[in-house]
Design an enzyme around this catalytic site. Structure first.
Site, PDB file in Angstrom:
ATOM      1  N   HIS A 188      52.805  45.356  29.836  1.00  0.00           N
ATOM      2  CA  HIS A 188      53.747  45.573  30.807  1.00  0.00           C
ATOM      3  C   HIS A 188      54.951  44.942  30.161  1.00  0.00           C
ATOM      4  O   HIS A 188      54.960  43.723  29.511  1.00  0.00           O
ATOM      5  CB  HIS A 188      53.575  44.984  31.951  1.00  0.00           C
ATOM      6  CG  HIS A 188      54.523  45.470  33.021  1.00  0.00           C
ATOM      7  ND1 HIS A 188      55.601  45.107  33.313  1.00  0.00           N
ATOM      8  CD2 HIS A 188      54.696  46.591  34.047  1.00  0.00           C
ATOM      9  CE1 HIS A 188      56.422  45.630  34.084  1.00  0.00           C
ATOM     10  NE2 HIS A 188      55.949  46.338  34.653  1.00  0.00           N
TER      11      HIS A 188
ATOM     12  N   ASN B  49      51.434  49.149  40.939  1.00  0.00           N
ATOM     13  CA  ASN B  49      51.504  47.957  40.393  1.00  0.00           C
ATOM     14  C   ASN B  49      51.955  47.019  41.349  1.00  0.00           C
ATOM     15  O   ASN B  49      53.184  46.717  41.411  1.00  0.00           O
ATOM     16  CB  ASN B  49      52.221  48.082  38.977  1.00  0.00           C
ATOM     17  CG  ASN B  49      52.303  46.797  38.502  1.00  0.00           C
ATOM     18  OD1 ASN B  49      51.709  45.813  38.663  1.00  0.00           O
ATOM     19  ND2 ASN B  49      53.333  46.618  37.305  1.00  0.00           N
TER      20      ASN B  49
ATOM     21  N   LYS C 207      52.183  43.764  40.777  1.00  0.00           N
ATOM     22  CA  LYS C 207      52.758  42.532  40.093  1.00  0.00           C
ATOM     23  C   LYS C 207      52.067  41.275  40.978  1.00  0.00           C
ATOM     24  O   LYS C 207      51.023  41.319  41.256  1.00  0.00           O
ATOM     25  CB  LYS C 207      54.263  42.755  40.262  1.00  0.00           C
ATOM     26  CG  LYS C 207      54.605  44.158  39.584  1.00  0.00           C
ATOM     27  CD  LYS C 207      56.130  44.086  39.172  1.00  0.00           C
ATOM     28  CE  LYS C 207      56.378  45.539  38.725  1.00  0.00           C
ATOM     29  NZ  LYS C 207      57.571  45.708  38.252  1.00  0.00           N
TER      30      LYS C 207
ATOM     31  N   GLU D 272      57.339  43.018  31.444  1.00  0.00           N
ATOM     32  CA  GLU D 272      57.418  41.790  31.920  1.00  0.00           C
ATOM     33  C   GLU D 272      56.616  40.793  31.389  1.00  0.00           C
ATOM     34  O   GLU D 272      57.066  39.504  31.088  1.00  0.00           O
ATOM     35  CB  GLU D 272      57.214  41.541  33.463  1.00  0.00           C
ATOM     36  CG  GLU D 272      58.368  42.494  34.457  1.00  0.00           C
ATOM     37  CD  GLU D 272      57.669  43.003  35.704  1.00  0.00           C
ATOM     38  OE1 GLU D 272      56.797  42.824  36.204  1.00  0.00           O
ATOM     39  OE2 GLU D 272      58.536  43.886  36.281  1.00  0.00           O
TER      40      GLU D 272
ATOM     41  N   SER E 290      61.477  52.382  39.092  1.00  0.00           N
ATOM     42  CA  SER E 290      62.077  52.707  39.966  1.00  0.00           C
ATOM     43  C   SER E 290      61.668  54.178  40.596  1.00  0.00           C
ATOM     44  O   SER E 290      62.601  54.735  41.444  1.00  0.00           O
ATOM     45  CB  SER E 290      63.457  52.741  39.932  1.00  0.00           C
ATOM     46  OG  SER E 290      63.963  51.494  39.731  1.00  0.00           O
TER      47      SER E 290
ATOM     48  N   GLU F 190      57.914  52.951  30.326  1.00  0.00           N
ATOM     49  CA  GLU F 190      58.889  52.515  31.444  1.00  0.00           C
ATOM     50  C   GLU F 190      59.966  51.568  30.610  1.00  0.00           C
ATOM     51  O   GLU F 190      60.015  50.776  30.176  1.00  0.00           O
ATOM     52  CB  GLU F 190      58.069  51.247  32.110  1.00  0.00           C
ATOM     53  CG  GLU F 190      56.654  51.603  32.738  1.00  0.00           C
ATOM     54  CD  GLU F 190      56.177  50.691  33.647  1.00  0.00           C
ATOM     55  OE1 GLU F 190      56.081  51.234  34.917  1.00  0.00           O
ATOM     56  OE2 GLU F 190      56.129  49.423  33.503  1.00  0.00           O
TER      57      GLU F 190
ATOM     58  N   GLY G 282      62.325  48.009  38.713  1.00  0.00           N
ATOM     59  CA  GLY G 282      62.648  47.212  39.801  1.00  0.00           C
ATOM     60  C   GLY G 282      64.249  47.047  40.066  1.00  0.00           C
ATOM     61  O   GLY G 282      64.622  46.405  40.836  1.00  0.00           O
TER      62      GLY G 282
HETATM   63  P1  PGA Z   1      59.227  49.495  39.833  1.00  0.00           P
HETATM   64  O1  PGA Z   1      58.319  48.720  38.826  1.00  0.00           O
HETATM   65  O2  PGA Z   1      58.597  50.848  40.255  1.00  0.00           O
HETATM   66  O3  PGA Z   1      59.387  48.597  40.915  1.00  0.00           O
HETATM   67  O4  PGA Z   1      60.545  49.778  38.822  1.00  0.00           O
HETATM   68  C1  PGA Z   1      57.532  49.716  38.028  1.00  0.00           C
HETATM   69  C2  PGA Z   1      56.534  48.835  36.827  1.00  0.00           C
HETATM   70  O5  PGA Z   1      57.141  47.729  36.565  1.00  0.00           O
HETATM   71  O6  PGA Z   1      55.438  49.226  36.872  1.00  0.00           O
END
Ligand code: PGA
Length: 248
Positions: free
Chosen positions: A91, A8, A10, A93, A206, A161, A167
């Site tokens: 997601h 992903n 983003k 976010e 992560s 998640e 992140g």
């Molecule tokens: P990350 O993001 O691996 O940077 O923690 C995962 C995601 O948001 O899908």
């Protein structure tokens, strides 16, 4: 079940990064026990699809309508027209910054399916919710309310998640991942019967080359949704390799 490893990107990536996408697509071909894909900014999809050949490219959201007066939005049909074969939906976010509700996410998943796209539907609790002992309750409510009735059949997977792991470099404990994925599996089987066993449940938050082997070996962890560590082929490679080693 074959592992499913999805990147992903983003809001990262311009034409300068097409070479990295091609490198990731080439790596994926070498890991033939693993299903993989990369979800990238909509602006890059068509060029990426042309550049990578058969490697699956996806979007990161889609509108619940196929077209209309929705300034700035992208529909499932548009993603598909650009060459996407999948999209991420719900997601955290977007749940947080765009106030997306479970009912929106369900409608978006249905729209993605109608446009012929696979969907990765994200669920996950915040740190506050986990510390209050509500993680299972929150996530299972998201699963119940955001999955469409037609979720079986292979086009949809769920990505667990935990918001606090995204992140942050703070990965969830294997015991917590095992507990959550088992609970999601039970909910899927309760609702979809034997088909619920076949819906893949990915872990995200992560995941990287150092922890992927442990996470991907846990029961009911059918793959990973990877943000930061999917931005370069060099970081993505060990995750694919871990999945390949476990896969059949
Ligand atoms: P990350 O993001 O691996 O940077 O923690 C995962 C995601 O948001 O899908």
């Amino acid at each position: 079940m074959r592992k499913y490893i999805v990147g992903n990107w983003k809001m990262n990536g311009t034409s300068n990064d097409l070479g990295e996408i091609v490198a990731i697509g080439a790596l994926a071909q070498l890991h033939n026990n693993v299903d993989s894909a990369l979800c990238i900014p909509a602006t890059l999809i068509e060029r990426a699809v042309t550049a990578v050949g058969a490697f699956p490219i996806g979007g990161q959201d889609c509108h619940m309508q196929a077209s209309g007066a929705h300034t700035g939005c992208v529909s499932g049909e548009m993603l598909s027209d650009a060459g996407s074969v999948l999209t991420i939906i719900g997601h955290s976010e977007r749940r947080a910054a765009q106030q997306e509700q479970d009912s929106d996410i369900r409608a978006k998943a249905e729209a993605a399916n109608a446009a012929g796209l696979k969907a990765i539907l994200c669920v996950g609790e915040t740190l506050e919710e986990r510390e209050a002992g509500k993680a299972l309750e929150i996530v299972l409510a998201q699963v119940t309310q955001s999955l469409p009735d037609a979720a079986a059949g292979g086009w949809l997977c769920v990505a667990y998640e935990p918001v606090w792991a995204i992140g942050t470099g703070r990965v969830a404990e294997p015991a917590d991942v095992t507990e959550m994925h088992a609970a999601i599996r039970r909910a899927l089987v309760e609702r979809f019967g034997a088909e619920g066993q076949k819906i893949r449940i990915l872990y995200g938050g992560s995941m990287n080359g150092d922890n992927a082997a442990v996470l991907l070996a846990l029961p009911n962890v059918d793959g990973g949704l990877i943000g930061g560590a999917s931005l370069t082929a060099a970081q993505f490679q060990p995750i694919l390799a871990a999945a390949q080693a476990i896969g059949k």
